[in-house]
Design an enzyme around this catalytic site. Structure first.
Site, mmCIF file in Angstrom:
data_model
loop_
_atom_site.group_PDB
_atom_site.id
_atom_site.type_symbol
_atom_site.label_atom_id
_atom_site.label_comp_id
_atom_site.label_asym_id
_atom_site.label_seq_id
_atom_site.Cartn_x
_atom_site.Cartn_y
_atom_site.Cartn_z
ATOM 1 N N GLU A 103 25.887 9.808 -21.348
ATOM 2 C CA GLU A 103 26.635 10.403 -20.989
ATOM 3 C C GLU A 103 28.340 11.038 -21.655
ATOM 4 O O GLU A 103 28.609 10.202 -22.415
ATOM 5 C CB GLU A 103 27.078 10.465 -19.349
ATOM 6 C CG GLU A 103 27.028 11.492 -18.178
ATOM 7 C CD GLU A 103 26.850 13.017 -19.039
ATOM 8 O OE1 GLU A 103 26.900 13.419 -19.890
ATOM 9 O OE2 GLU A 103 26.272 13.705 -17.738
ATOM 10 N N ASP A 104 28.862 12.708 -22.168
ATOM 11 C CA ASP A 104 29.881 12.808 -22.654
ATOM 12 C C ASP A 104 30.556 12.360 -21.057
ATOM 13 O O ASP A 104 31.800 11.893 -21.869
ATOM 14 C CB ASP A 104 29.446 14.153 -23.236
ATOM 15 C CG ASP A 104 29.419 15.294 -22.074
ATOM 16 O OD1 ASP A 104 29.197 14.614 -20.793
ATOM 17 O OD2 ASP A 104 29.460 16.134 -21.693
ATOM 18 N N ASP A 107 32.419 12.899 -14.119
ATOM 19 C CA ASP A 107 33.626 13.227 -13.320
ATOM 20 C C ASP A 107 34.202 13.330 -11.983
ATOM 21 O O ASP A 107 34.374 12.021 -11.349
ATOM 22 C CB ASP A 107 34.023 15.411 -14.076
ATOM 23 C CG ASP A 107 35.090 15.825 -13.104
ATOM 24 O OD1 ASP A 107 36.075 15.064 -13.162
ATOM 25 O OD2 ASP A 107 34.680 17.169 -12.691
ATOM 26 N N LYS A 135 36.797 10.064 -15.054
ATOM 27 C CA LYS A 135 38.048 10.802 -15.520
ATOM 28 C C LYS A 135 36.998 9.722 -13.500
ATOM 29 O O LYS A 135 36.958 10.224 -12.453
ATOM 30 C CB LYS A 135 37.607 11.889 -14.864
ATOM 31 C CG LYS A 135 37.927 13.164 -15.370
ATOM 32 C CD LYS A 135 38.439 14.359 -15.516
ATOM 33 C CE LYS A 135 38.275 15.385 -16.686
ATOM 34 N NZ LYS A 135 37.766 16.197 -15.992
ATOM 35 N N ASP A 163 33.062 21.004 -24.015
ATOM 36 C CA ASP A 163 32.501 22.101 -24.134
ATOM 37 C C ASP A 163 34.162 22.938 -22.549
ATOM 38 O O ASP A 163 34.054 22.447 -21.521
ATOM 39 C CB ASP A 163 31.337 22.880 -23.767
ATOM 40 C CG ASP A 163 31.134 23.163 -22.445
ATOM 41 O OD1 ASP A 163 30.962 21.759 -22.009
ATOM 42 O OD2 ASP A 163 31.067 24.587 -22.573
ATOM 43 N N ARG A 169 32.910 22.176 -28.996
ATOM 44 C CA ARG A 169 32.565 21.027 -28.870
ATOM 45 C C ARG A 169 31.739 20.743 -30.078
ATOM 46 O O ARG A 169 31.574 19.807 -30.522
ATOM 47 C CB ARG A 169 30.329 21.596 -28.458
ATOM 48 C CG ARG A 169 30.072 21.779 -27.576
ATOM 49 C CD ARG A 169 28.868 21.550 -26.958
ATOM 50 N NE ARG A 169 28.710 23.246 -25.968
ATOM 51 C CZ ARG A 169 28.280 22.099 -24.592
ATOM 52 N NH1 ARG A 169 28.845 21.213 -24.121
ATOM 53 N NH2 ARG A 169 28.150 23.143 -23.504
HETATM 54 P P1 IMP Z 1 29.802 15.538 -12.176
HETATM 55 O O1 IMP Z 1 28.614 15.670 -12.000
HETATM 56 O O2 IMP Z 1 31.383 16.493 -11.779
HETATM 57 O O3 IMP Z 1 30.652 14.029 -12.700
HETATM 58 O O4 IMP Z 1 29.884 16.448 -13.892
HETATM 59 C C1 IMP Z 1 29.862 16.030 -14.776
HETATM 60 C C2 IMP Z 1 29.463 17.529 -15.820
HETATM 61 O O5 IMP Z 1 31.179 17.590 -16.097
HETATM 62 C C3 IMP Z 1 29.444 16.855 -17.278
HETATM 63 O O6 IMP Z 1 28.152 16.617 -17.894
HETATM 64 C C4 IMP Z 1 30.763 17.686 -18.090
HETATM 65 O O7 IMP Z 1 29.572 19.193 -18.226
HETATM 66 C C5 IMP Z 1 31.803 18.478 -17.401
HETATM 67 N N1 IMP Z 1 32.709 18.171 -17.466
HETATM 68 C C6 IMP Z 1 33.328 17.905 -16.660
HETATM 69 N N2 IMP Z 1 34.596 17.634 -17.126
HETATM 70 C C7 IMP Z 1 35.224 17.900 -17.872
HETATM 71 C C8 IMP Z 1 35.756 18.567 -18.727
HETATM 72 O O8 IMP Z 1 37.275 17.740 -18.640
HETATM 73 N N3 IMP Z 1 35.668 18.569 -19.733
HETATM 74 C C9 IMP Z 1 34.291 19.381 -20.136
HETATM 75 N N4 IMP Z 1 33.275 19.751 -19.253
HETATM 76 C C10 IMP Z 1 33.848 18.408 -18.081
HETATM 77 MG MG MG Z 2 27.720 17.808 -19.710
#
Ligand code: IMP
Ligand code: MG
Length: 180
Positions: A103-104, A107, A135, A163, A169
């Protein structure tokens, strides 16, 4: 010389350099080499954001491996939509084998939790997670990925696969929103 980058209406400043990112990617690869060599894992890269991290990471592995690409998106612009859409483009025989998700960024943690849950249906031996960034403050429930490149505060970052509305990207470093 300014290191700022404009994407759409926002300005971003350099946060993690290319060299620093590559060192951390190598560290993660070392851990995976130690833990998974000889165990025949399947890597699952979550598109679009993890494509560069996945490409670099697997080139630092010292064993033959398979990689699969899965699309999962929950983010529109800079706010989580709350709804996780998983598109499983998944067709590997993983039964009884370890999966390592690439995963990148994690969040809120919703995407990764849902994916881990979806992948469990294929009866893998285990599901581990390697994420470039975490995060921790934004997590809605506590979660400890197995491999983490960087813990970042709750700021919006772009670059190295990440992005802002589809731009940024291809930046080699990671940039954060300026004056946030
Ligand atoms: P989650 O489901 O809230 O953990 O979100 C994960 C996804 O949100 C990631 O795979 C990213 O695509 C996007 N995302 C969350 N934070 C960022 C950020 O700071 N920059 C860019 N994309 C983010
Ligand atoms: Mg993503």
């Amino acid at each position: 010389m300014t290191q700022d980058v404009q994407l759409h209406d926002k300005v971003f400043e350099l946060y993690l350099s290319e060299g620093y990112i590559q060192e951390r990617v190598k560290d993660i690869a070392e851990g995976i080499n130690r833990d998974f060599s000889g165990k025949d894992p399947v890597f699952v890269s979550i598109l679009n954001g993890s494509f560069l991290f996945a490409a670099d990471l697997i080139r630092y592995l010292n064993f033959q491996c398979q990689i699969e690409f899965v699309k999962a998106a929950s983010y529109e612009a800079m706010q989580s939509t709350g709804e996780v859409k998983t598109l499983i483009g998944f067709n590997q025989a993983v039964e009884g084998r370890p999966i390592v998700i690439i995963e990148d960024i994690i969040d809120t943690g919703r995407t990764i939790k849902q994916l881990m849950n979806d992948l469990t249906k294929y009866n893998p031996e285990s599901v581990h997670v390697a994420t470039l960034t975490l995060k921790r403050e934004a997590l809605i429930e506590s979660f400890d990925p197995d491999y983490v490149g960087f813990e970042v505060p709750n700021v919006f970052i772009v670059g190295y696969g990440l992005d802002y509305d589809q731009l940024g990207r291809n930046l080699k470093g990671i940039y954060k929103l300026k004056d946030q």
